[in-house]
Design an enzyme around this catalytic site. Structure first.
Site, mmCIF file in Angstrom:
data_model
loop_
_atom_site.group_PDB
_atom_site.id
_atom_site.type_symbol
_atom_site.label_atom_id
_atom_site.label_comp_id
_atom_site.label_asym_id
_atom_site.label_seq_id
_atom_site.Cartn_x
_atom_site.Cartn_y
_atom_site.Cartn_z
ATOM 1 N N GLU A 1 0.810 -1.223 0.000
ATOM 2 C CA GLU A 1 0.000 0.000 0.000
ATOM 3 C C GLU A 1 0.842 1.271 0.000
ATOM 4 O O GLU A 1 0.746 2.102 0.898
ATOM 5 C CB GLU A 1 -0.957 0.005 1.192
ATOM 6 N N GLU B 1 -5.231 -8.581 0.683
ATOM 7 C CA GLU B 1 -5.951 -8.260 1.923
ATOM 8 C C GLU B 1 -7.422 -8.022 1.643
ATOM 9 O O GLU B 1 -7.768 -7.406 0.622
ATOM 10 C CB GLU B 1 -5.417 -6.976 2.590
HETATM 11 C C1 BG6 Z 1 -4.439 -2.102 5.436
HETATM 12 C C2 BG6 Z 1 -3.058 -2.372 5.963
HETATM 13 O O1 BG6 Z 1 -4.456 -0.803 4.968
HETATM 14 O O2 BG6 Z 1 -5.503 -2.106 6.302
HETATM 15 C C3 BG6 Z 1 -3.036 -3.144 7.272
HETATM 16 O O3 BG6 Z 1 -2.246 -2.993 5.013
HETATM 17 C C4 BG6 Z 1 -4.118 -2.621 8.188
HETATM 18 O O4 BG6 Z 1 -1.758 -3.099 7.824
HETATM 19 C C5 BG6 Z 1 -5.459 -2.843 7.509
HETATM 20 O O5 BG6 Z 1 -4.120 -3.155 9.478
HETATM 21 C C6 BG6 Z 1 -6.634 -2.450 8.364
HETATM 22 O O6 BG6 Z 1 -6.517 -1.130 8.777
HETATM 23 P P1 BG6 Z 1 -6.999 -0.690 10.196
HETATM 24 O O7 BG6 Z 1 -6.779 0.768 10.254
HETATM 25 O O8 BG6 Z 1 -8.422 -1.049 10.292
HETATM 26 O O9 BG6 Z 1 -6.158 -1.466 11.169
#
Ligand code: BG6
Length: 479
Positions: free
Chosen positions: A170, A379
């Site tokens: 990202e 993800e």
């Molecule tokens: C993604 C990242 O943007 O979102 C992760 O790659 C992150 O590292 C995930 O934990 C969720 O984001 P958040 O802010 O809900 O923890």
């Protein structure tokens, strides 16, 4: 398209889950590890929820065997994790810390012994602080050489066993939060620097991919892009144009560079006229073209809806919900280009993230049509409050519903003809959310860790753990 019958998932589909070093490992100053930008940033009062930090996180560094055992029990086909750069090079460059290499070697061997394909993320936001101090980290072109050297060290150490690699996680998010909203390190607000930093990061990404070809010739590598497909709020042409602007400036700006080594035209002209386009040196565009990835890694959480934003008096930066109180996020935008607007057709999480499984299908198709690359969904997942009951059960039906709807949407995209290599749910165990502590949970495995007090960090399987296990067993037929 509405399909009568859906195509099956490919036989070798990589059903997985993901994590990142800073969010799980802990052991922040153990076995020779150097200090990262996050180790420093979290110590500045008011930066993270209740001052949480990753000093211990969920102690994966000491409990990785137990965690891999749980992955094996679940039947995971792949596990995506990241390497902490400052564990390998405490100063970002120079002498290698053997104990850092040992840790990841042990983890990789453990995964392979349990028939779990490792996907290694080279950079998931934790930059050695020494490089930030010396030359501003991503702000300097010097990062290209040091990053490539770090990558080659990893290729040589693990390339015999690791065949799937993610270069930068990202880039669009760590640079935006680091240089536009100041919510992540180094906590700067400077639009011109933001685009310059991105140019350096794209060059580093390309140099790393170029070097990969000779060191891991049988491997596959790509960046993970945080893609939020843009919708137009209405069919008014000015809103459609706003969504086009957003798609180009907030997504194509990165994915075009990764795939073709070119910047999208209208966005480039806009930034140039504002005097904030990056400075491009001779040879840069050639290097960018040499870094074409094997796949596009996609981190998908939600779509974003846009409408026209007036040039004068328009909306700019708004508050981001890191409290978990629904309805507290504000619209953001760039005057003259676009502004976000709530999509009333979609439900939202307590953190105001839209729940939109069809948006994933739409995004996968857009990437396929534009870039003609296979896609690794690196993800996707649901961050919510979870409650451990007295009998130890965690009934996260809402998470099952979320993942199930997204898996169905992927299957529809596969039926449409999108080539999807795998699906990594964020996350395997609960972990530290950068700005939300432990109250916003994503895992299949609950970890008894909280913002305050000491906790025993025990692992407890959530209802979604058993559900995903059955999905994997049936290769996605059993939804
Ligand atoms: C993604 C990242 O943007 O979102 C992760 O790659 C992150 O590292 C995930 O934990 C969720 O984001 P958040 O802010 O809900 O923890």
């Amino acid at each position: 398209m509405l399909h009568e019958n859906l195509k099956s998932f490919p036989k070798d589909f990589l059903w997985g889950a993901a994590s990142a070093a800073y969010q799980i490992e802990g052991a922040w100053n153990i076995d020779g590890k150097g200090i990262s930008n996050w180790d420093k940033f979290v110590r500045i009062p008011g930066k993270t929820f209740k001052g949480t930090n990753g000093d211990i996180a969920v102690d994966h560094y000491h409990r990785y065997k137990e965690d891999v055992q749980l992955m094996a029990e679940m039947g995971l086909k792949t596990y995506r994790f990241s390497v902490a750069w400052s564990r390998i090079f405490p100063n970002g460059k120079g002498e290698i810390n053997q104990k850092g290499l040992d840790f990841y070697n042990d983890l990789i061997n453990e995964l392979i012994e349990h028939h779990i394909e490792p996907i290694l993320t080279i950079y998931h936001w934790d930059l050695p602080q020494a490089l930030q101090d010396e030359y501003g980290g991503w702000e300097s072109r010097q990062i290209i050489k040091d990053f490539t050297n770090y990558c080659i060290t990893l290729y040589k150490a693990f390339g015999d066993r690791v065949k799937y690699w993610v270069s930068l996680n990202e880039q669009n998010v760590f640079t935006r939060l680091g240089y536009q909203t100041a919510m992540h390190p180094p906590g700067v607000k400077d639009d011109k620097l933001f685009y310059q930093v991105n140019h350096h990061a794209s060059l580093a990404n390309a140099a790393a991919i170029k070097a990969f070809r000779s060191h891991v010739p049988d491997g596959k590598i790509g960046p993970s892009f945080a893609y939020s497909p843009a919708y137009a709020a209405t069919s008014k042409p000015e809103d459609v144009l706003a969504a086009e602007n957003a798609e180009e400036l907030a997504s194509h700006w990165w994915m075009d560079v990764y795939t073709w080594g070119t910047y999208p035209q209208a966005a480039w002209n806009y930034l140039e006229r504002k005097g904030i386009a990056p400075e491009v040196e001779e040879g840069d565009l050639e290097l960018l073209k040499e870094g074409k990835p094997d796949f596009m890694g996609v981190n998908y959480y939600q779509t974003t809806t846009f409408e026209k934003n007036p040039l004068h008096g328009g909306t700019s930066e708004g508050h981001f919900n890191t409290s978990g109180e629904k309805g507290t996020s504000e619209d953001t935008g760039i005057p003259g280009l676009y502004k976000t607007v709530r999509n009333e057709n979609l439900n939202r999480t307590n953190w105001d993230w839209n729940i939109d499984p069809q948006g994933l299908r739409i995004g996968l198709r857009r990437i396929t049509n534009r870039y003609k690359l296979p896609i690794l969904i690196s993800e996707n997942g649901l961050g919510e409050y979870d409650k451990a009951e007295e009998d130890g059960s965690i009934n996260d039906d809402y998470r099952i519903e979320y993942i199930e709807s997204h898996v169905k949407s992927i299957q529809e995209a596969v039926t449409d003809g999108v080539e999807v290599i795998g699906y990594c749910v964020w996350s395997f165990t609960d972990l530290l959310s950068w700005l939300n502590g432990y109250k916003k949970r994503y895992g299949f495995v609950y970890v008894n860790q909280h913002e305050e007090g000491e906790h025993d960090l025990r692992r407890m399987k959530k209802k979604s753990f058993y559900w995903y296990k059955a999905v994997i067993e049936s290769n996605g037929e059993n939804l």
